[in-house]
Design a protein around this motif. Sequence first.
Motif, PDB file in Angstrom:
ATOM      1  N   PRO A 119      40.354 -49.122  19.669  1.00  0.00           N
ATOM      2  CA  PRO A 119      40.852 -49.259  21.035  1.00  0.00           C
ATOM      3  C   PRO A 119      42.368 -49.436  21.117  1.00  0.00           C
ATOM      4  CG  PRO A 119      39.936 -51.329  20.316  1.00  0.00           C
ATOM      5  CD  PRO A 119      39.662 -50.323  19.230  1.00  0.00           C
ATOM      6  N   ILE A 120      43.033 -49.611  19.971  1.00  0.00           N
ATOM      7  CA  ILE A 120      44.483 -49.758  19.969  1.00  0.00           C
ATOM      8  C   ILE A 120      45.090 -48.361  19.903  1.00  0.00           C
ATOM      9  CG2 ILE A 120      46.487 -50.695  18.782  1.00  0.00           C
ATOM     10  CD1 ILE A 120      44.598 -52.913  17.714  1.00  0.00           C
ATOM     11  N   LEU A 121      45.680 -47.942  21.010  1.00  0.00           N
ATOM     12  CA  LEU A 121      46.271 -46.610  21.068  1.00  0.00           C
ATOM     13  C   LEU A 121      47.563 -46.531  20.271  1.00  0.00           C
ATOM     14  CD1 LEU A 121      45.706 -45.932  24.865  1.00  0.00           C
ATOM     15  CD2 LEU A 121      44.427 -44.951  22.945  1.00  0.00           C
ATOM     16  N   PHE A 122      48.333 -47.627  20.278  1.00  0.00           N
ATOM     17  CA  PHE A 122      49.608 -47.643  19.564  1.00  0.00           C
ATOM     18  C   PHE A 122      50.027 -49.086  19.367  1.00  0.00           C
ATOM     19  CE2 PHE A 122      54.268 -47.602  19.449  1.00  0.00           C
ATOM     20  CZ  PHE A 122      54.483 -46.687  18.422  1.00  0.00           C
ATOM     21  N   ALA A 123      50.607 -49.376  18.211  1.00  0.00           N
ATOM     22  CA  ALA A 123      51.156 -50.706  17.945  1.00  0.00           C
ATOM     23  C   ALA A 123      52.439 -50.540  17.134  1.00  0.00           C
ATOM     24  CB  ALA A 123      50.158 -51.568  17.181  1.00  0.00           C
ATOM     25  N   MET A 142      51.772 -53.488  21.812  1.00  0.00           N
ATOM     26  CA  MET A 142      50.434 -52.946  21.566  1.00  0.00           C
ATOM     27  C   MET A 142      49.882 -52.359  22.856  1.00  0.00           C
ATOM     28  SD  MET A 142      47.097 -54.744  19.818  1.00  0.00           S
ATOM     29  CE  MET A 142      46.561 -55.764  21.178  1.00  0.00           C
ATOM     30  N   ALA A 143      49.461 -51.087  22.792  1.00  0.00           N
ATOM     31  CA  ALA A 143      48.795 -50.422  23.912  1.00  0.00           C
ATOM     32  C   ALA A 143      47.305 -50.396  23.607  1.00  0.00           C
ATOM     33  CB  ALA A 143      49.327 -49.013  24.097  1.00  0.00           C
ATOM     34  N   SER A 144      46.514 -50.935  24.519  1.00  0.00           N
ATOM     35  CA  SER A 144      45.070 -51.059  24.318  1.00  0.00           C
ATOM     36  C   SER A 144      44.315 -50.177  25.297  1.00  0.00           C
ATOM     37  CB  SER A 144      44.662 -52.516  24.510  1.00  0.00           C
ATOM     38  OG  SER A 144      43.270 -52.652  24.534  1.00  0.00           O
ATOM     39  N   GLU A 145      43.317 -49.450  24.777  1.00  0.00           N
ATOM     40  CA  GLU A 145      42.524 -48.535  25.590  1.00  0.00           C
ATOM     41  C   GLU A 145      41.363 -49.248  26.277  1.00  0.00           C
ATOM     42  OE1 GLU A 145      39.169 -45.980  26.360  1.00  0.00           O
ATOM     43  OE2 GLU A 145      39.241 -47.196  24.566  1.00  0.00           O
ATOM     44  N   SER A 146      40.871 -50.319  25.672  1.00  0.00           N
ATOM     45  CA  SER A 146      39.760 -51.060  26.276  1.00  0.00           C
ATOM     46  C   SER A 146      39.641 -52.431  25.622  1.00  0.00           C
ATOM     47  CB  SER A 146      38.443 -50.291  26.105  1.00  0.00           C
ATOM     48  OG  SER A 146      38.059 -50.294  24.750  1.00  0.00           O
ATOM     49  N   PHE A 147      38.871 -53.278  26.261  1.00  0.00           N
ATOM     50  CA  PHE A 147      38.495 -54.560  25.662  1.00  0.00           C
ATOM     51  C   PHE A 147      37.091 -54.368  25.109  1.00  0.00           C
ATOM     52  CE2 PHE A 147      41.220 -56.087  29.295  1.00  0.00           C
ATOM     53  CZ  PHE A 147      42.326 -56.358  28.512  1.00  0.00           C
ATOM     54  N   LEU A 174      48.607 -52.474  29.093  1.00  0.00           N
ATOM     55  CA  LEU A 174      47.237 -52.256  29.562  1.00  0.00           C
ATOM     56  C   LEU A 174      47.157 -51.130  30.599  1.00  0.00           C
ATOM     57  CD1 LEU A 174      46.182 -55.999  29.938  1.00  0.00           C
ATOM     58  CD2 LEU A 174      45.785 -54.464  27.997  1.00  0.00           C
ATOM     59  N   ARG A 175      48.180 -50.282  30.662  1.00  0.00           N
ATOM     60  CA  ARG A 175      48.175 -49.198  31.651  1.00  0.00           C
ATOM     61  C   ARG A 175      46.996 -48.258  31.471  1.00  0.00           C
ATOM     62  NH1 ARG A 175      53.761 -46.524  30.783  1.00  0.00           N
ATOM     63  NH2 ARG A 175      53.292 -47.231  28.673  1.00  0.00           N
ATOM     64  N   PHE A 176      46.541 -48.072  30.243  1.00  0.00           N
ATOM     65  CA  PHE A 176      45.469 -47.123  29.964  1.00  0.00           C
ATOM     66  C   PHE A 176      44.143 -47.827  29.710  1.00  0.00           C
ATOM     67  CE2 PHE A 176      49.496 -45.723  27.998  1.00  0.00           C
ATOM     68  CZ  PHE A 176      49.860 -44.824  28.977  1.00  0.00           C
ATOM     69  N   GLU A 181      34.999 -56.042  27.682  1.00  0.00           N
ATOM     70  CA  GLU A 181      34.480 -57.379  27.400  1.00  0.00           C
ATOM     71  C   GLU A 181      35.482 -58.482  27.763  1.00  0.00           C
ATOM     72  OE1 GLU A 181      31.413 -57.954  26.126  1.00  0.00           O
ATOM     73  OE2 GLU A 181      30.977 -55.816  26.051  1.00  0.00           O
ATOM     74  N   VAL A 182      35.035 -59.436  28.575  1.00  0.00           N
ATOM     75  CA  VAL A 182      35.877 -60.566  28.964  1.00  0.00           C
ATOM     76  C   VAL A 182      36.276 -61.368  27.731  1.00  0.00           C
ATOM     77  CG1 VAL A 182      35.922 -62.729  30.276  1.00  0.00           C
ATOM     78  CG2 VAL A 182      34.894 -60.676  31.267  1.00  0.00           C
ATOM     79  N   GLN A 183      35.367 -61.502  26.774  1.00  0.00           N
ATOM     80  CA  GLN A 183      35.635 -62.261  25.549  1.00  0.00           C
ATOM     81  C   GLN A 183      36.889 -61.741  24.843  1.00  0.00           C
ATOM     82  OE1 GLN A 183      32.422 -61.819  22.776  1.00  0.00           O
ATOM     83  NE2 GLN A 183      33.575 -62.661  21.069  1.00  0.00           N
ATOM     84  N   GLN A 184      37.041 -60.433  24.725  1.00  0.00           N
ATOM     85  CA  GLN A 184      38.200 -59.894  24.025  1.00  0.00           C
ATOM     86  C   GLN A 184      39.465 -60.023  24.873  1.00  0.00           C
ATOM     87  OE1 GLN A 184      39.137 -55.647  22.963  1.00  0.00           O
ATOM     88  NE2 GLN A 184      38.397 -56.424  20.999  1.00  0.00           N
TER      89      GLN A 184
END
Length: 191
Positions: A119-123, A142-147, A174-176, A181-184
């Motif tokens: 889920p990490i698009l770029f770091a 860090m750009a994240s695609e989802s939780f 978090l643009r993308f 999951e709330v937990q993450q």
Amino acid sequence: YMTASEFESYVTQQNGIAVGIGVDVIYDAEANTVEIVSVWPDSPAEEAGLRRGDTIYKIGSTRITRSNYQSFMQELFYSPSGTYDLIYARYEANDEAERYDLVLDNKAEVTAGTYGYNPILFAAIMTNTENDDLKPFNIGYMASESFDATAQDVVEYQIRQFIDAGITELILDLRFNVGGEVQQSRYLASS
């Protein structure tokens, strides 16, 4: 730090497998097009050269419409196999005219498959210790695609990389991000 191939192997071992072509899209009902908002790393779409901003308007010889959009997207996102000819528009740099031109009828043959999901698009880590005109900084990005809770180990690994590098700030893009999951999301907020 892990090498890129070691990290790819780690992601696959930790998270299992994703299927499809590996893009997130937005459907434009007025234009009957699908705009790619993100391309998953190491996915068939990335291997085919697709990128953010590409606008798909045909699959094979069939124009995307309101009535067929859902079935096409279902197949592209969840099929573990199948080859698709995507016809898309892309803005290309026109250096001579100092502008970007819209180029139609670009083609990409994409074969859906299985691949490690991350889920990490770029770091990256941005540092400045050499330029005296700027205050020193050590910032993680860090750009994240989802939780996605199934990818918790990968997210924790990336956070540990940031901590080991001594970052003092974190930009979490978090643009993308499509949610999840709330937990993450709580884990990231507390990191």
